[in-house]
Design a protein around this motif. Structure first.
Motif, PDB file in Angstrom:
ATOM      1  N   VAL A   1       0.835  -1.204   0.000  1.00 40.37           N
ATOM      2  CA  VAL A   1       0.000   0.000   0.000  1.00 40.37           C
ATOM      3  C   VAL A   1       0.869   1.253   0.000  1.00 40.37           C
ATOM      4  CG1 VAL A   1      -1.665   1.338   1.343  1.00 40.37           C
ATOM      5  CG2 VAL A   1      -1.982  -1.130   1.073  1.00 40.37           C
ATOM      6  N   GLN A   2       1.945   1.248   0.794  1.00 43.41           N
ATOM      7  CA  GLN A   2       2.847   2.399   0.815  1.00 43.41           C
ATOM      8  C   GLN A   2       3.535   2.587  -0.536  1.00 43.41           C
ATOM      9  OE1 GLN A   2       3.068   4.757   3.185  1.00 43.41           O
ATOM     10  NE2 GLN A   2       1.351   3.581   4.050  1.00 43.41           N
TER      11      GLN A   2
ATOM     12  N   ILE B   1      -3.883   6.349  -7.593  1.00 38.84           N
ATOM     13  CA  ILE B   1      -3.898   4.986  -8.134  1.00 38.84           C
ATOM     14  C   ILE B   1      -4.815   4.156  -7.240  1.00 38.84           C
ATOM     15  CG2 ILE B   1      -2.546   2.947  -8.724  1.00 38.84           C
ATOM     16  CD1 ILE B   1      -0.103   4.768  -9.024  1.00 38.84           C
ATOM     17  N   PRO B   2      -6.034   3.886  -7.677  1.00 40.47           N
ATOM     18  CA  PRO B   2      -6.979   3.126  -6.840  1.00 40.47           C
ATOM     19  C   PRO B   2      -6.486   1.701  -6.604  1.00 40.47           C
ATOM     20  CG  PRO B   2      -8.096   4.219  -8.680  1.00 40.47           C
ATOM     21  CD  PRO B   2      -6.632   4.286  -8.962  1.00 40.47           C
TER      22      PRO B   2
ATOM     23  N   GLN C   1     -10.387  -5.218  10.861  1.00 39.04           N
ATOM     24  CA  GLN C   1      -9.201  -4.368  10.981  1.00 39.04           C
ATOM     25  C   GLN C   1      -9.021  -3.488   9.747  1.00 39.04           C
ATOM     26  OE1 GLN C   1      -5.810  -6.855  11.762  1.00 39.04           O
ATOM     27  NE2 GLN C   1      -6.632  -7.654  13.686  1.00 39.04           N
ATOM     28  N   LEU C   2      -9.166  -4.084   8.572  1.00 38.64           N
ATOM     29  CA  LEU C   2      -9.009  -3.328   7.333  1.00 38.64           C
ATOM     30  C   LEU C   2     -10.103  -2.275   7.180  1.00 38.64           C
ATOM     31  CD1 LEU C   2      -8.054  -6.271   4.949  1.00 38.64           C
ATOM     32  CD2 LEU C   2      -6.574  -4.360   5.592  1.00 38.64           C
ATOM     33  N   ASP C   3     -11.319  -2.663   7.561  1.00 41.23           N
ATOM     34  CA  ASP C   3     -12.440  -1.736   7.475  1.00 41.23           C
ATOM     35  C   ASP C   3     -12.234  -0.537   8.404  1.00 41.23           C
ATOM     36  OD1 ASP C   3     -15.004  -1.075   6.375  1.00 41.23           O
ATOM     37  OD2 ASP C   3     -15.884  -1.571   8.320  1.00 41.23           O
TER      38      ASP C   3
ATOM     39  N   VAL D   1      -9.149   0.812   4.669  1.00 42.40           N
ATOM     40  CA  VAL D   1      -8.465   0.209   3.519  1.00 42.40           C
ATOM     41  C   VAL D   1      -9.508  -0.504   2.653  1.00 42.40           C
ATOM     42  CG1 VAL D   1      -6.741  -1.470   2.771  1.00 42.40           C
ATOM     43  CG2 VAL D   1      -6.347  -0.106   4.833  1.00 42.40           C
ATOM     44  N   PRO D   2      -9.592  -0.156   1.374  1.00 43.39           N
ATOM     45  CA  PRO D   2     -10.603  -0.793   0.513  1.00 43.39           C
ATOM     46  C   PRO D   2     -10.318  -2.275   0.315  1.00 43.39           C
ATOM     47  CG  PRO D   2      -9.142   0.604  -0.780  1.00 43.39           C
ATOM     48  CD  PRO D   2      -8.818   0.862   0.650  1.00 43.39           C
TER      49      PRO D   2
END
Length: 227
Positions: free
Chosen positions: A126-127, A140-141, A164-166, A170-171
């Protein structure tokens, strides 16, 4: 035409399987090309196995040298002309080639297995995506794709990771790629899921999961393009 990049600097997360399943599903109604940038060349071997059995190719498979970022960029640009979708399978390392490919991406999928360690490593991906967005001065999606999940039910670990992602904003792709024997076996003989000699139920379940995954990805791309 949308360029969909499979990216995770860790190997063994299911990038190649995710790319091949997506190409199979999309090729039913679209012109598709896969750009194989992985040194393991598993998709190229899938193609060779298929051709050795005189099976027609449902989509184009293009070889791209993983260590030549400019050549990879040229191949992706050329593939965009004449194909409805271009899927790029990157190798499991952080390289200049990955940065260049991300620069062409309309959408990036980050496949991970449902574990805390995978979540942590996905943060590196992601980074990288966000850093590349700054370099190319455009968003950049991307979305996390849970891979090799339990086919019978969502485990406690999977539900926990989704939460956790939600919470982190984070999509995620709403459909997971389940653990299916068919997905491992398709590489052996260069088969599409439809062509496998399976009982009706296993084949149908694998097809349903594959197509639901592809539909979810395309819906996310369409939503982004509609903004």
């Amino acid at each position: 035409m949308p360029v969909i990049v499979m990216m995770n600097p860790k190997g063994g997360t299911g990038k190649t399987t995710s790319a091949l399943l997506l190409a199979q599903a999309l090729s039913k109604h679209s012109q598709v090309a896969i750009v194989d940038c992985d040194r393991n060349e598993n998709i190229l071997r899938w193609q060779d196995n298929r051709k050795s059995l005189d099976r027609p190719m449902p989509f184009a498979v293009l070889s791209a040298p993983a260590d030549d970022a400019e050549k990879v960029m040229d191949i992706i640009i050329e593939a965009e002309d004449g194909h409805d979708y271009v899927i790029v399978d990157l190798e499991g390392v952080k390289t200049q080639t990955a940065t260049f490919a991300l620069g062409r991406a309309h959408f990036v999928l980050v496949p991970i297995k449902p574990s805390s360690m995978e979540i942590s490593l996905a943060g590196v991906a992601v980074q990288h995506i966000k850093g590349t967005s700054k370099v190319f001065q455009r968003e950049i999606p991307f979305a996390i794709l849970l891979n090799r999940t339990n086919a019978a039910f969502a485990t406690h670990r999977e539900r926990e990771l989704r939460s956790q992602l939600d919470e982190a904003g984070v999509p995620m792709v709403p459909v997971t790629i389940m653990q299916r024997e068919a997905y491992a076996n398709m590489f052996e003989d260069g088969e599409m899921i439809e062509e496998m000699d399976l009982n009706d139920t296993p084949r149908t379940k694998a097809l349903d999961n594959r197509d639901a995954y592809a539909d979810a990805v395309i819906a996310m791309i369409q939503q982004i393009e509609g903004k």
